[in-house]
Design an enzyme around this catalytic site. Sequence first.
Site, mmCIF file in Angstrom:
data_model
loop_
_atom_site.group_PDB
_atom_site.id
_atom_site.type_symbol
_atom_site.label_atom_id
_atom_site.label_comp_id
_atom_site.label_asym_id
_atom_site.label_seq_id
_atom_site.Cartn_x
_atom_site.Cartn_y
_atom_site.Cartn_z
ATOM 1 N N GLU A 68 1.412 3.615 3.011
ATOM 2 C CA GLU A 68 1.806 3.043 4.248
ATOM 3 C C GLU A 68 3.479 3.009 4.031
ATOM 4 O O GLU A 68 4.442 2.055 3.630
ATOM 5 C CB GLU A 68 1.614 1.490 4.483
ATOM 6 N N HIS A 117 0.848 -1.191 -0.275
ATOM 7 C CA HIS A 117 0.246 -0.060 0.036
ATOM 8 C C HIS A 117 1.035 1.285 -0.080
ATOM 9 O O HIS A 117 1.759 1.591 0.799
ATOM 10 C CB HIS A 117 -1.121 -0.023 1.227
ATOM 11 N N GLU A 136 1.855 -5.175 11.029
ATOM 12 C CA GLU A 136 1.213 -3.930 11.015
ATOM 13 C C GLU A 136 2.209 -2.923 12.003
ATOM 14 O O GLU A 136 2.208 -3.320 13.240
ATOM 15 C CB GLU A 136 -0.092 -3.687 11.553
#
Length: 746
Positions: free
Chosen positions: A355, A352, A582
């Site tokens: 990010e 992404h 994450e």
Amino acid sequence: MEKSLCILASLLSLGGLIHGAESTTESFSFLSNYTTPASVEWTVTVEERSRDRVTPTAGTKLFSSTVKEKQHDSKENPVAREGNNRVDKEEEEDREDPKTKDKKAELDCPPLGLESLRVDDSQIRASSYQRMGLGPHRGRLNIQSGIEDGDQYDGAWCAEFKDQHQWLEVDAVHLTLFTGVILQGRNSIWSWDWVETYKVQLSNDSVEWQTCMNGTQEAIFEGNQNPEAPVLGLLPVPTVARFIRINPQTWYSNGTICLRAEILGCRVHDPEDMYPDHQERGSMDNLDFRHHNYKEMRKLMKSVTEECPDITRIYTIGKSYMGLKLYVMEISDNPGKHEVGEPEFRYVAGMHGNEALGRELVLNLMQYLCKEYKKGTQRVVRLVTETRIHLLPSMNPDGHEVAYKKGSELAGWAEGRYSYEGIDLNHNFPDLNSIMWDAQEAAGDASKVSNHYIPIPEYYTQEDAMVAPETRAVISWMQDIPFVLSANLHGGDLVVTYPFDCTRDWAPHEDTPTADNSFFRWLATVYASTHLVLVNPDRRICHYEDFQMHNNIINGGAWHTVPGSMNDFSYLHTNCFEVTVELSCDKFPHASELPVEWENNKESLLIYMEQVHRGIKGVIRDKTTKQGIENAIIKVEDHNHDIRSAANGDYWRLLNPGEYKVVVWAEGYFPSMRHCHVGMEPHPTICDFTLIKTPIQRLKELRAKGEKIPKDLQLRLRALRMRKLRASTKAINRRRKSQMRRARSS
């Protein structure tokens, strides 16, 4: 007056904190109770610096009352306008004067940290709020709400009353030079609420307040026109204070007063500060801690290869839709070559594009490995000599260019997330889960269905299939290199997820474990338990889910279903185990936070790579020729997931400590079985196998070559045929007896 002079002297030392693109003279204001009764003005030469801070669009005037970022229009995407011409001129651009930089005309103070959680909940107050779920602690830039409105984790601060006396207050704790405010509306799928205009008030004691002025009038800042696009408002005169308030004046007519915010400000040293002056934690590693666009990333990777030419190699695996190359850095003691017995590892970041933290951590990692290898650091030397490491910092460079142009705080939650074609790359891989589960249901017995190397469906390979070129490039990369272990670096939360990501029947969320669930949980725990923020039991949750109750790891399907994820594809189509990390609540943290983020993740990145040496490994060879056997199947008893050997016959099977029965077979060979012990030590157990060709396979090969059949092979084939004849005769006799019994009974 003495205190005022001290503060003035401290502000004169702000050259390292305040940066602009031009050498300009700006005016700064102090609140009166920190100076003599007359207001004090002070001038400073602002240094020129490369783009690594919050930036509005080029040409923004510092003293305008507001600065508004227009929403991105893909038809006017600057990346699109440059197109492939950009790629064709890569080498020429690398030779450009390094002093050429983007010009900026605004102060460059970093965010206080509402989004990154550096600002504690106790530092945020409000005039009123509708309920706890819409309290002042929820007024953080980019905070996300849950699916349902009305819980304790809603998507903004919302005032209880709809009047011009409402405010959201932030205590900077220390004396701060405030330069701007960034505003968003409420994050909700059910409600539309945002603030359209607002005032800014400043104070040193939270009792007496002064409204920010634009000349002789109170400054009115332009806010939002929708809930998500961040809007930057620069103070006409940057002002020194401790407290700042956002005072909404107008709001969306069909909504109420709701906002999410970030505050820009530079810490000012105050010798009489009543709070301890703790030195902010950074990093001792001499790395390039800033955000890199495509061109700068390429330059940095090139500099690493120049510094460590013996252990590094840059190669490309394809191009993005806009023609930007997908660069990979290989780090190995023998770059460019697969060494028998040496496992292949990869980190993938930037799937992404917005990010950005993963991208910068991977760039930091390649610098770190190079420098520490040169120093002779044994841990790094061992990693480099025993592992072939591949680092892909940007899988979606088109998306990152879009987010980078907006800046770390102005890209919002989703700008640049998708590919240029609007594809979410983490949903773009073939859904092999459903193919496997459907086949198992049809067969009625899971053991009769292939559990690995599931082929890509035909529809996916067609030219008109909605498959991004970035996805195609990564799939081809996976097929070319026998990767053993990988991690996919994301951002926006703090948790490590493991397969399966896709749930059966695409249920919204359901625990969906793989056959290697225990080892995947180990991998996730290794990263999470060494991450400096994840291990903090007192940390605040990022948005609305508390992963600490799961020890900061979770099955991907139990979190939310992700059909077509790279993790699941990697596990079902190749030998490679992959988890998703994450990394941080903030997808695109400010450049000033990158040293801390590196320290938060450094040990995790290193120890996770070392897990590629867990389990068993070996080489499967032909007994006669001693050559490695490709595509031999390695099956571990009680583990319904097989792997295959690489081109040279070598294999790696990740396993937790224990005793295992391992069976290996290949087409044209008799199976072979061994018992292999995996210990607690962080190195693999060697389990080699030697396979013997079947007589039929030997006969096929001899006939293909036109050679004479040896006598011993003739005898073995004769014996084999006799055994088959006897077995078939017994089967026929049993069938006849059964038929006769049924005939008599009837």
